[in-house]
Motif scaffolding. Structure first.
Motif, PDB file in Angstrom:
ATOM      1  N   GLU A  10       0.844  -1.197   0.000  1.00 40.98           N
ATOM      2  CA  GLU A  10       0.000   0.000   0.000  1.00 40.98           C
ATOM      3  C   GLU A  10       0.882   1.252   0.000  1.00 40.98           C
ATOM      4  OE1 GLU A  10      -2.610  -0.289   3.370  1.00 40.98           O
ATOM      5  OE2 GLU A  10      -3.288  -2.283   2.781  1.00 40.98           O
ATOM      6  N   THR A  11       0.355   2.327  -0.522  1.00 39.78           N
ATOM      7  CA  THR A  11       1.130   3.557  -0.657  1.00 39.78           C
ATOM      8  C   THR A  11       1.490   4.164   0.696  1.00 39.78           C
ATOM      9  OG1 THR A  11      -0.368   3.962  -2.491  1.00 39.78           O
ATOM     10  CG2 THR A  11       1.227   5.674  -2.011  1.00 39.78           C
ATOM     11  N   GLY A  12       2.746   4.549   0.846  1.00 41.10           N
ATOM     12  CA  GLY A  12       3.187   5.281   2.029  1.00 41.10           C
ATOM     13  C   GLY A  12       3.571   4.422   3.217  1.00 41.10           C
ATOM     14  N   ASN A  13       3.334   3.115   3.167  1.00 39.28           N
ATOM     15  CA  ASN A  13       3.675   2.254   4.298  1.00 39.28           C
ATOM     16  C   ASN A  13       5.088   1.708   4.161  1.00 39.28           C
ATOM     17  OD1 ASN A  13       1.166   2.605   5.388  1.00 39.28           O
ATOM     18  ND2 ASN A  13       0.384   0.620   4.804  1.00 39.28           N
ATOM     19  N   THR A  14       5.765   1.570   5.286  1.00 43.16           N
ATOM     20  CA  THR A  14       7.106   1.011   5.331  1.00 43.16           C
ATOM     21  C   THR A  14       7.281   0.275   6.652  1.00 43.16           C
ATOM     22  OG1 THR A  14       9.448   1.506   5.057  1.00 43.16           O
ATOM     23  CG2 THR A  14       8.162   3.098   6.309  1.00 43.16           C
ATOM     24  N   ILE A  15       8.365  -0.461   6.772  1.00 41.91           N
ATOM     25  CA  ILE A  15       8.668  -1.168   8.025  1.00 41.91           C
ATOM     26  C   ILE A  15       9.979  -0.613   8.552  1.00 41.91           C
ATOM     27  CG2 ILE A  15       8.929  -3.404   9.128  1.00 41.91           C
ATOM     28  CD1 ILE A  15       7.759  -4.639   6.536  1.00 41.91           C
ATOM     29  N   VAL A  16       9.963  -0.098   9.774  1.00 43.46           N
ATOM     30  CA  VAL A  16      11.154   0.501  10.372  1.00 43.46           C
ATOM     31  C   VAL A  16      11.473  -0.176  11.703  1.00 43.46           C
ATOM     32  CG1 VAL A  16      10.910   2.764   9.302  1.00 43.46           C
ATOM     33  CG2 VAL A  16       9.763   2.317  11.439  1.00 43.46           C
ATOM     34  N   PRO A  17      12.761  -0.291  12.051  1.00 46.71           N
ATOM     35  CA  PRO A  17      13.128  -0.822  13.371  1.00 46.71           C
ATOM     36  C   PRO A  17      12.972   0.264  14.434  1.00 46.71           C
ATOM     37  CG  PRO A  17      15.094  -0.354  12.110  1.00 46.71           C
ATOM     38  CD  PRO A  17      13.931  -0.075  11.209  1.00 46.71           C
ATOM     39  N   LEU A  18      12.401  -0.114  15.579  1.00 47.84           N
ATOM     40  CA  LEU A  18      12.217   0.841  16.672  1.00 47.84           C
ATOM     41  C   LEU A  18      13.225   0.637  17.798  1.00 47.84           C
ATOM     42  CD1 LEU A  18       8.329   0.855  17.031  1.00 47.84           C
ATOM     43  CD2 LEU A  18       9.769   2.485  15.833  1.00 47.84           C
ATOM     44  N   ALA A  19      13.477  -0.621  18.171  1.00 50.30           N
ATOM     45  CA  ALA A  19      14.373  -0.884  19.298  1.00 50.30           C
ATOM     46  C   ALA A  19      15.082  -2.214  19.104  1.00 50.30           C
ATOM     47  CB  ALA A  19      13.593  -0.906  20.600  1.00 50.30           C
ATOM     48  N   LEU A  20      16.309  -2.277  19.578  1.00 49.37           N
ATOM     49  CA  LEU A  20      17.113  -3.494  19.557  1.00 49.37           C
ATOM     50  C   LEU A  20      17.469  -3.790  21.004  1.00 49.37           C
ATOM     51  CD1 LEU A  20      18.651  -5.586  17.803  1.00 49.37           C
ATOM     52  CD2 LEU A  20      20.526  -3.961  17.706  1.00 49.37           C
ATOM     53  N   TYR A  21      17.211  -5.014  21.459  1.00 55.50           N
ATOM     54  CA  TYR A  21      17.418  -5.330  22.869  1.00 55.50           C
ATOM     55  C   TYR A  21      17.640  -6.819  23.065  1.00 55.50           C
ATOM     56  CZ  TYR A  21      12.441  -6.318  22.269  1.00 55.50           C
ATOM     57  OH  TYR A  21      11.237  -6.784  21.791  1.00 55.50           O
ATOM     58  N   PHE A  22      18.110  -7.172  24.263  1.00 56.35           N
ATOM     59  CA  PHE A  22      18.218  -8.565  24.667  1.00 56.35           C
ATOM     60  C   PHE A  22      17.039  -8.877  25.565  1.00 56.35           C
ATOM     61  CE2 PHE A  22      22.767  -8.060  23.679  1.00 56.35           C
ATOM     62  CZ  PHE A  22      22.932  -9.186  22.894  1.00 56.35           C
ATOM     63  N   LYS A  23      16.337  -9.962  25.270  1.00 56.61           N
ATOM     64  CA  LYS A  23      15.221 -10.411  26.092  1.00 56.61           C
ATOM     65  C   LYS A  23      15.529 -11.840  26.511  1.00 56.61           C
ATOM     66  CE  LYS A  23      10.237 -11.022  26.024  1.00 56.61           C
ATOM     67  NZ  LYS A  23       9.048 -10.968  25.179  1.00 56.61           N
ATOM     68  N   ASP A  24      15.727 -12.031  27.804  1.00 57.13           N
ATOM     69  CA  ASP A  24      16.105 -13.333  28.363  1.00 57.13           C
ATOM     70  C   ASP A  24      17.329 -13.914  27.651  1.00 57.13           C
ATOM     71  OD1 ASP A  24      13.961 -13.081  30.090  1.00 57.13           O
ATOM     72  OD2 ASP A  24      12.603 -14.225  28.811  1.00 57.13           O
ATOM     73  N   GLY A  25      18.303 -13.052  27.341  1.00 58.84           N
ATOM     74  CA  GLY A  25      19.558 -13.497  26.751  1.00 58.84           C
ATOM     75  C   GLY A  25      19.548 -13.617  25.248  1.00 58.84           C
ATOM     76  N   ARG A  26      18.421 -13.378  24.600  1.00 59.24           N
ATOM     77  CA  ARG A  26      18.346 -13.506  23.143  1.00 59.24           C
ATOM     78  C   ARG A  26      18.143 -12.128  22.511  1.00 59.24           C
ATOM     79  NH1 ARG A  26      18.178 -18.921  21.736  1.00 59.24           N
ATOM     80  NH2 ARG A  26      17.356 -20.232  23.371  1.00 59.24           N
ATOM     81  N   ALA A  27      18.837 -11.893  21.399  1.00 58.42           N
ATOM     82  CA  ALA A  27      18.728 -10.602  20.710  1.00 58.42           C
ATOM     83  C   ALA A  27      17.382 -10.521  20.001  1.00 58.42           C
ATOM     84  CB  ALA A  27      19.856 -10.443  19.710  1.00 58.42           C
ATOM     85  N   LYS A  28      16.646  -9.459  20.263  1.00 64.17           N
ATOM     86  CA  LYS A  28      15.341  -9.222  19.642  1.00 64.17           C
ATOM     87  C   LYS A  28      15.334  -7.817  19.060  1.00 64.17           C
ATOM     88  CE  LYS A  28      13.299 -12.961  21.370  1.00 64.17           C
ATOM     89  NZ  LYS A  28      12.722 -14.021  20.570  1.00 64.17           N
ATOM     90  N   ILE A  29      14.465  -7.620  18.079  1.00 64.39           N
ATOM     91  CA  ILE A  29      14.289  -6.296  17.511  1.00 64.39           C
ATOM     92  C   ILE A  29      12.801  -6.019  17.412  1.00 64.39           C
ATOM     93  CG2 ILE A  29      14.395  -7.059  15.101  1.00 64.39           C
ATOM     94  CD1 ILE A  29      16.028  -4.367  14.672  1.00 64.39           C
ATOM     95  N   GLU A  30      12.419  -4.800  17.777  1.00 67.58           N
ATOM     96  CA  GLU A  30      11.024  -4.388  17.654  1.00 67.58           C
ATOM     97  C   GLU A  30      10.908  -3.594  16.359  1.00 67.58           C
ATOM     98  OE1 GLU A  30       7.562  -2.208  20.268  1.00 67.58           O
ATOM     99  OE2 GLU A  30       9.643  -1.649  20.616  1.00 67.58           O
ATOM    100  N   ILE A  31      10.073  -4.105  15.447  1.00 64.39           N
ATOM    101  CA  ILE A  31       9.866  -3.425  14.178  1.00 64.39           C
ATOM    102  C   ILE A  31       8.442  -2.902  14.128  1.00 64.39           C
ATOM    103  CG2 ILE A  31      11.610  -4.726  12.920  1.00 64.39           C
ATOM    104  CD1 ILE A  31       9.346  -6.407  11.732  1.00 64.39           C
ATOM    105  N   ALA A  32       8.214  -1.917  13.289  1.00 71.05           N
ATOM    106  CA  ALA A  32       6.884  -1.314  13.210  1.00 71.05           C
ATOM    107  C   ALA A  32       6.477  -1.109  11.763  1.00 71.05           C
ATOM    108  CB  ALA A  32       6.860   0.016  13.937  1.00 71.05           C
ATOM    109  N   LEU A  33       5.216  -1.401  11.498  1.00 74.38           N
ATOM    110  CA  LEU A  33       4.606  -1.017  10.241  1.00 74.38           C
ATOM    111  C   LEU A  33       4.227   0.443  10.422  1.00 74.38           C
ATOM    112  CD1 LEU A  33       3.492  -1.917   7.478  1.00 74.38           C
ATOM    113  CD2 LEU A  33       1.347  -2.386   8.621  1.00 74.38           C
TER     114      LEU A  33
END
Length: 161
Positions: A101-124
Motif C-alpha cells: 500500500e502507498t506510504g507504508n514502510t517497516i522501520v526498526p524501533l528498538a534493539l534489545y536482549f530479552k532473556d539473553g536472546r537478541a530481539k528487535i522491535e519493528i513497526a509497520l
C-alpha cells in the motif's frame, strides 16, 4: 553462570517515532553471527538508517550498523550487512501486503536482549508530512506547559497549607 532474564535495551530509534505514524509493532528475532552478538553485548548499535524489506517470503533487516567486535579476528562480520528476521509466516505475509500500500514502510524501533536472546522491535509505519511533525511537536510542548503550570499550582497550595 546464571541465566540472563529481563529486557536490556541496546539501541532505539527515536527518530522513527518522529518521522512516522506507527500502525502496528512486532517483536522478532535476528539471525546473527557470534561477533555481532558480542558487539551488541557491549551495547553498540545504531538503528537510524535501518529498514525492513520482505523478499521471497523472508523478512530482511538492512542498514542497521553493528560495529565490528574489537577482539574479533578474520571471522569478524561486516558492520552493515543484511540480517534475516525471524517472524511467523502470517506476520511476514501481513507485512508484505501492507507495505504494498502507498506510504507504508517497516522501520526498526528498538534493539534489545530479552532473556539473553537478541530481539528487535519493528513497526509497520506510515510517513508523516512536515505539517504533521510540527503539529505533534506543538501538542507535546502544550502538554509539557500545562503539566508545568499544574505542578506549580500544586506546589503553591502545599506551601499555603
Amino acid at each position: 553462570m546464571a541465566k540472563e532474564t529481563g529486557r536490556k535495551l541496546i539501541a532505539q530509534n527515536k527518530k522513527a517515532r518522529h518521522d512516522y505514524t506507527i500502525i502496528d509493532t512486532y517483536e522478532c528475532g535476528l539471525v546473527l553471527t557470534g561477533t555481532e552478538v558480542k558487539s551488541l553485548r557491549q551495547g553498540r548499535a545504531s538503528l537510524v538508517d535501518g529498514f525492513v524489506s520482505v523478499e521471497s517470503g523472508e523478512a530482511w533487516l538492512y542498514n542497521v550498523h553493528v560495529p565490528e567486535y574489537s577482539q574479533g579476528t578474520w571471522t569478524n562480520h561486516s558492520a552493515r550487512r543484511k540480517r534475516k528476521l525471524l517472524l511467523h509466516r502470517e506476520e511476514i505475509d501481513k507485512l508484505d501486503s501492507k507495505t504494498g500500500e502507498t506510504g507504508n514502510t517497516i522501520v526498526p524501533l528498538a534493539l534489545y536482549f530479552k532473556d539473553g536472546r537478541a530481539k528487535i522491535e519493528i513497526a509497520l509505519a506510515k510517513g508523516k508530512k512536515e505539517y504533521d511533525k510540527r503539529q505533534a511537536l506543538r501538542e507535546k510542548q502544550d502538554t509539557r506547559e500545562t503539566n508545568r503550570v499544574i505542578s506549580a499550582v500544586k506546589r503553591k497550595e502545599r506551601g499555603q497549607l
